[in-house]
Design a protein around this motif. Structure first.
Motif, PDB file in Angstrom:
ATOM      1  N   ASN A 158       0.811  -1.226   0.000  1.00  0.00           N
ATOM      2  CA  ASN A 158       0.000   0.000   0.000  1.00  0.00           C
ATOM      3  C   ASN A 158       0.846   1.279   0.000  1.00  0.00           C
ATOM      4  O   ASN A 158       0.500   2.270   0.666  1.00  0.00           O
ATOM      5  N   SER A 214       1.936   2.166  -6.791  1.00  0.00           N
ATOM      6  CA  SER A 214       0.881   1.695  -7.692  1.00  0.00           C
ATOM      7  C   SER A 214       1.432   1.583  -9.101  1.00  0.00           C
ATOM      8  O   SER A 214       2.557   2.014  -9.390  1.00  0.00           O
ATOM      9  N   HIS A 243      -8.778  11.469 -12.399  1.00  0.00           N
ATOM     10  CA  HIS A 243      -9.663  10.836 -11.426  1.00  0.00           C
ATOM     11  C   HIS A 243      -9.545   9.304 -11.443  1.00  0.00           C
ATOM     12  O   HIS A 243      -9.839   8.643 -10.445  1.00  0.00           O
ATOM     13  N   THR A 302      -6.672   7.543 -12.144  1.00  0.00           N
ATOM     14  CA  THR A 302      -5.327   7.020 -11.887  1.00  0.00           C
ATOM     15  C   THR A 302      -5.342   6.214 -10.588  1.00  0.00           C
ATOM     16  O   THR A 302      -6.190   6.424  -9.720  1.00  0.00           O
ATOM     17  N   PRO A 303      -4.405   5.271 -10.431  1.00  0.00           N
ATOM     18  CA  PRO A 303      -4.480   4.339  -9.290  1.00  0.00           C
ATOM     19  C   PRO A 303      -4.062   4.943  -7.957  1.00  0.00           C
ATOM     20  O   PRO A 303      -3.090   5.690  -7.878  1.00  0.00           O
ATOM     21  N   ARG A 304      -4.784   4.594  -6.931  1.00  0.00           N
ATOM     22  CA  ARG A 304      -4.361   4.902  -5.571  1.00  0.00           C
ATOM     23  C   ARG A 304      -3.276   3.906  -5.186  1.00  0.00           C
ATOM     24  O   ARG A 304      -3.027   2.923  -5.900  1.00  0.00           O
ATOM     25  N   THR A 305      -2.634   4.114  -4.054  1.00  0.00           N
ATOM     26  CA  THR A 305      -1.569   3.216  -3.628  1.00  0.00           C
ATOM     27  C   THR A 305      -2.086   1.793  -3.473  1.00  0.00           C
ATOM     28  O   THR A 305      -3.214   1.561  -3.032  1.00  0.00           O
ATOM     29  N   HIS A 344      -4.061  -0.097 -12.204  1.00  0.00           N
ATOM     30  CA  HIS A 344      -5.137   0.377 -13.067  1.00  0.00           C
ATOM     31  C   HIS A 344      -4.741   0.192 -14.526  1.00  0.00           C
ATOM     32  O   HIS A 344      -3.562   0.346 -14.885  1.00  0.00           O
ATOM     33  N   THR A 362       3.610   6.180  -8.711  1.00  0.00           N
ATOM     34  CA  THR A 362       2.930   5.363  -9.716  1.00  0.00           C
ATOM     35  C   THR A 362       3.881   5.044 -10.866  1.00  0.00           C
ATOM     36  O   THR A 362       4.391   5.961 -11.520  1.00  0.00           O
TER      37      THR A 362
END
Length: 258
Positions: A47, A50, A102, A104-107, A111, A154
């Motif tokens: 976590n 990404s 909006h 794009t990947p969170r930790t 994606h 990321t």
């Protein structure tokens, strides 16, 4: 400015190298998918970082099928796919990257963009919706955007699925005659196929202007679906192995006295 040899689509192979066998490659792909499942699990648990996978290609290059083949063994909780269609009225009222950021990947997440922010410097140019000056500004904005994502943790992987004109025509014809693929057919498919040279030119321009060392494009031979999936899966797997995500310490370890 000349196109680097690695990004010249007239010279780039669209099929697997000689000697590469389908059966062996699919067996290797199965092993890679198992590794991807484990690596994704560790990335999610860690976590902290990404991955964003960008898929671009001509119509009928097989983006949907590729996603099924590569990501089928990964926990759905850790992967999200977003397909960028024609912009809505609301999206057009903002800058061209507004609708992208909006998604794009969170930790901890992977994606996948099925088409992406690059559509705004591809189809917009072929259709004459933006001029060369605006295209240059958008190239600069895209590079800054991807740099921002990388600074935030990321990793961005960009794949161009390279199909030959002949293979594209055959696949578009299948959409007309194969009942299982007719739902994909659109009235403008034939016109887009005729514009293959124009799309090739704008793609090569993207490769010239948006391929920094930290975020280059990978040109994937895509006439054979089994080889295409193998190249993307192997690249993603190697990237995650290099990232080497780790399970976080337990709560007991965090509070362990010195």
């Amino acid at each position: 400015m000349k196109t680097p040899a690695a990004y010249n689509l007239l010279k780039a192979p669209s099929r697997a190298p000689g000697g590469v066998e389908k059966e062996d490659t699919e067996s290797e792909l199965e092993r890679i998918r198992e590794d991807l499942g484990e690596l994704q699990y560790r990335l999610y648990a860690e976590n902290r970082r990404s991955v964003l996978v960008v898929l671009q290609g001509m119509d009928a290059s097989g983006k949907d099928g590729l996603i099924r083949r590569v990501f089928s063994g990964i926990n759905p909780q850790g992967v999200q796919v977003h397909a960028f269609k024609e912009p809505t009225e609301e999206e057009l009222a903002h800058d061209f990257l507004w609708r992208v950021h909006h998604h794009t990947p969170r930790t901890g997440m992977i994606h996948v963009f099925n088409r992406s922010h690059y559509e705004d410097v591809l189809i917009t140019r072929v259709l004459g919706l933006i001029d060369e000056k605006e295209a240059k500004h958008r190239f600069e904005a895209i590079n800054a955007f991807e740099n921002l994502l990388q600074q935030a943790g990321t990793t961005v992987l960009k794949f161009y699925l390279h199909v030959s004109e002949k293979e594209q025509r055959e696949r578009l014809t299948e959409r007309v005659h194969d009942p299982t693929k007719q739902w994909k057919y659109e009235a403008g498919d034939e016109d887009k196929a005729k514009q293959w040279p124009e799309y090739r030119d704008v793609y090569e321009d993207v490769f010239r202007h948006c391929s920094p060392k930290s975020c280059p494009w990978t040109i994937v031979p895509s006439d054979q679906n089994w080889y295409k999936a193998y190249v993307v899966a192997k690249t993603l797997c190697q990237t995650l192995q290099d990232m080497d995500p780790r399970f976080p310490p337990t709560k007991a370890e965090k509070h362990k006295p010195e």
